[in-house]
Design an enzyme around this catalytic site. Structure first.
Site, PDB file in Angstrom:
ATOM      1  N   CYS A 224       0.800  -1.218   0.000  1.00  0.00           N
ATOM      2  CA  CYS A 224       0.000   0.000   0.000  1.00  0.00           C
ATOM      3  C   CYS A 224       0.837   1.275   0.000  1.00  0.00           C
ATOM      4  O   CYS A 224       0.306   2.364  -0.230  1.00  0.00           O
ATOM      5  CB  CYS A 224      -0.937  -0.002   1.206  1.00  0.00           C
ATOM      6  SG  CYS A 224      -2.081  -1.410   1.234  1.00  0.00           S
ATOM      7  N   HIS A 304      12.520   1.643   5.577  1.00  0.00           N
ATOM      8  CA  HIS A 304      12.335   0.220   5.258  1.00  0.00           C
ATOM      9  C   HIS A 304      12.876  -0.611   6.415  1.00  0.00           C
ATOM     10  O   HIS A 304      14.050  -0.510   6.768  1.00  0.00           O
ATOM     11  CB  HIS A 304      13.088  -0.112   3.974  1.00  0.00           C
ATOM     12  CG  HIS A 304      12.591  -1.344   3.277  1.00  0.00           C
ATOM     13  ND1 HIS A 304      12.358  -2.535   3.935  1.00  0.00           N
ATOM     14  CD2 HIS A 304      12.257  -1.567   1.972  1.00  0.00           C
ATOM     15  CE1 HIS A 304      11.929  -3.440   3.068  1.00  0.00           C
ATOM     16  NE2 HIS A 304      11.848  -2.880   1.872  1.00  0.00           N
ATOM     17  N   HIS A 388      -3.254  19.516   6.288  1.00  0.00           N
ATOM     18  CA  HIS A 388      -4.050  18.387   5.803  1.00  0.00           C
ATOM     19  C   HIS A 388      -3.252  17.091   5.912  1.00  0.00           C
ATOM     20  O   HIS A 388      -2.045  17.071   5.654  1.00  0.00           O
ATOM     21  CB  HIS A 388      -4.484  18.622   4.353  1.00  0.00           C
ATOM     22  CG  HIS A 388      -5.105  19.965   4.130  1.00  0.00           C
ATOM     23  ND1 HIS A 388      -6.381  20.270   4.570  1.00  0.00           N
ATOM     24  CD2 HIS A 388      -4.629  21.095   3.543  1.00  0.00           C
ATOM     25  CE1 HIS A 388      -6.660  21.524   4.244  1.00  0.00           C
ATOM     26  NE2 HIS A 388      -5.605  22.044   3.626  1.00  0.00           N
ATOM     27  N   HIS A 392      -3.006   6.534   4.742  1.00  0.00           N
ATOM     28  CA  HIS A 392      -3.587   5.374   4.087  1.00  0.00           C
ATOM     29  C   HIS A 392      -4.616   4.683   4.988  1.00  0.00           C
ATOM     30  O   HIS A 392      -4.310   4.333   6.131  1.00  0.00           O
ATOM     31  CB  HIS A 392      -2.496   4.380   3.714  1.00  0.00           C
ATOM     32  CG  HIS A 392      -3.025   3.077   3.217  1.00  0.00           C
ATOM     33  ND1 HIS A 392      -3.733   2.972   2.033  1.00  0.00           N
ATOM     34  CD2 HIS A 392      -2.994   1.831   3.750  1.00  0.00           C
ATOM     35  CE1 HIS A 392      -4.091   1.715   1.859  1.00  0.00           C
ATOM     36  NE2 HIS A 392      -3.651   1.005   2.874  1.00  0.00           N
ATOM     37  N   ASN A 425     -10.436  -0.018   0.952  1.00  0.00           N
ATOM     38  CA  ASN A 425      -8.987   0.062   0.849  1.00  0.00           C
ATOM     39  C   ASN A 425      -8.601  -0.237  -0.601  1.00  0.00           C
ATOM     40  O   ASN A 425      -8.613  -1.391  -1.026  1.00  0.00           O
ATOM     41  CB  ASN A 425      -8.348  -0.947   1.810  1.00  0.00           C
ATOM     42  CG  ASN A 425      -6.838  -0.877   1.811  1.00  0.00           C
ATOM     43  OD1 ASN A 425      -6.224  -0.294   0.922  1.00  0.00           O
ATOM     44  ND2 ASN A 425      -6.220  -1.482   2.809  1.00  0.00           N
TER      45      ASN A 425
END
Length: 498
Positions: A224, A304, A388, A392, A425
């Site tokens: 995602c 990561h 703003h 996700h 989603n």
């Protein structure tokens, strides 16, 4: 009952402290300028009119000195201009709103699942509870291949789903921006779970007959967070380009080939949350595009944590005990997501937070580490950096935690919650539906800062920071919300966990 969240900083806070805090932040943010003004004034007062007149006469009388000074100034000015990084603009973007024929209620999906004969009654009941508590509404979209009996999960149907979404959003993007497909110099496509041969990027090149020397990339398996990562890749390619170039990013996920037909609960959740959708984004490094662009890309931050086994394996495509393929979600996912989010925020905060928040964070850190004081870690107020937030919508619980830990209000998370409710989603493209919602509500003003953030398998977290170059007027916008934007926000009942 409507959920109402109050920021922790506002609880039991005396009114006078609010103004003390505002004054402190103003001094911290503008202290350097406030200090330089009296110094500059003092320096200017030391120069008399005779001094300035003498300097002018010296330059007039010495042509070589005058030319030398002007040459140095021109050289330094040119060096400054050339050393500035090339700006990357977001000209416009589009999101897919499928036809009503793809619309489906939760009850319809459960009935179709029952007709497949693949699920036990326990699995059907589990899926019903997940959907009920997910935050999804009754009008999300699924591909036609999954609305048929029996379902068709063939490669041909999967390719059809992706092409339907791609053509819809790219046609709209080209129409909105007025550019021709052959003007595109860079094409980046990301789709996590469907990587056919030829690639999806080649499919788009073929459909639009893009030019032969186009830089084409196809990203797969990045979850995602892939859209933020694709934007970051596009930014780097645009910065290295010596010519005026357009880059198109197409972000989507394929649902057709990723329906799990087994009964492992850790793999059933994806059936309940993921829906059909996609987004296309046009980026430019042409300075002439600044006037017509909506946003300028300010920062991209990628973290990561795939080096840790727990992080790597918390979202994993695998076979269940019966050999059926699906996406398994580990029980460690909330912890792993929290750690990835913390790492990303730690890297992003110094780039975006005002000096006032940095000093407060440093003070509490010194108190805790150096003086061993029992002081709670200071949570920076990101509302001082951003107007703003487009986080996700991986699930309702994820949004609840973000709202709580970052001390945001219900208003700030409204775009994420409404996107989850209306479209589900849609994986990497979800953050663009959220930005479209924010624009549709007329909230984007010139100078506003937008934070897009997404988590993905691997485990990765990516952030993109945008600055609005103009006020976006909803009446002139075409996006998937505009025909029903007045119906939102809706009330989402609070429910207990499964």
């Amino acid at each position: 009952m409507k959920i109402k969240t109050v920021a922790m900083a506002d609880l039991k806070q005396p009114v006078y402290l609010k103004y003390v805090k505002l004054g402190y932040r103003y001094l911290a943010a503008h202290g350097m300028y406030l200090l330089l003004i009296p110094l500059a004034s003092a320096a200017a007062s030391c120069l008399t009119a005779q001094d300035l007149q003498g300097l002018q006469e010296q330059l007039r009388g010495n042509v070589v000195l005058a030319l030398l000074c002007s040459s140095i100034l021109s050289f330094l000015s040119s060096l400054y201009v050339l050393s500035r990084p090339c700006p990357v603009y977001l000209v416009d973007f589009s999101c897919c709103k499928p036809d009503d024929g793809y619309k489906s209620t939760q009850q319809k999906l459960l009935e179709l699942s029952r007709l497949t004969g693949a699920f036990t009654e326990e699995s059907l009941e589990f899926q019903r509870k997940v959907m009920e508590r997910s935050g999804l509404g009754e009008s999300s979209y699924v591909p036609g291949s999954l609305l048929s009996v029996p379902v068709d999960t063939s490669v041909a149907e999967a390719r059809k789903e992706t092409k339907t979404v791609a053509v819809a959003v790219l046609d709209e993007l080209f129409a909105k921006t007025g550019i021709k497909p052959r003007d595109v110099g860079i094409l980046i496509v990301n789709c996590g779970m469907f990587c056919p041969t030829p690639s999806l990027s080649s499919m788009i090149v073929n459909h639009y007959k893009l030019k032969e020397n186009i830089l084409s990339y196809n990203l797969g398996g990045m979850g995602c967070s892939a859209s933020v990562l694709a934007v970051d890749l596009a930014r780097k390619l645009l910065l290295r380009s010596h010519s005026n170039t357009y880059a198109v990013v197409f972000s989507t996920e394929n649902i057709t080939m990723n329906l799990y037909s087994g009964n492992d609960r850790s793999m059933l959740v994806t059936n309940c949350l993921f829906r059909m959708g996609g987004a296309a984004i046009l980026l430019s490094n042409r300075r002439s595009d600044r006037r017509r662009s909506k946003y300028q890309l300010v920062h991209t931050v990628r973290t990561h944590r795939g080096g840790e086994d727990r992080s790597y394996g918390c979202i994993l495509q695998r076979e269940d005990d019966e050999g059926k393929v699906g996406i398994s979600l580990s029980k460690d996912l909330p912890v792993v997501a929290g750690e990835a989010l913390k790492a990303n925020i730690t890297a992003l905060a110094p780039l975006v937070l005002p000096m006032s928040e940095k000093l407060l964070f440093l003070a509490t850190l010194v108190g805790r580490k150096l003086f061993k004081k029992k002081v709670k870690p200071y949570v920076p107020d990101f509302k001082q950096a951003f107007q703003h937030f487009c986080f996700h919508p991986g699930g309702r619980a994820v949004l609840d935690e973000m709202e709580k830990n970052l001390q945001l209000s219900e208003w700030h998370l409204e775009p994420s919650r409404m996107t989850l409710y209306k479209f589900g989603n849609t994986s990497s493209s979800s953050i663009w539906y959220e930005l479209a919602y924010t624009e549709g509500k007329g909230r984007i003003r010139k100078g506003d800062m937008v934070w897009q953030m997404a988590l993905g398998s691997g485990f990765k977290c990516g952030s993109a920071v945008w600055k609005a170059l103009r006020t976006v007027k909803p009446a002139k916008e075409k996006n998937p919300w505009m025909d029903e934007i007045d119906k939102f926000p809706v009330t989402i009942p609070k429910v207990s966990a499964i």
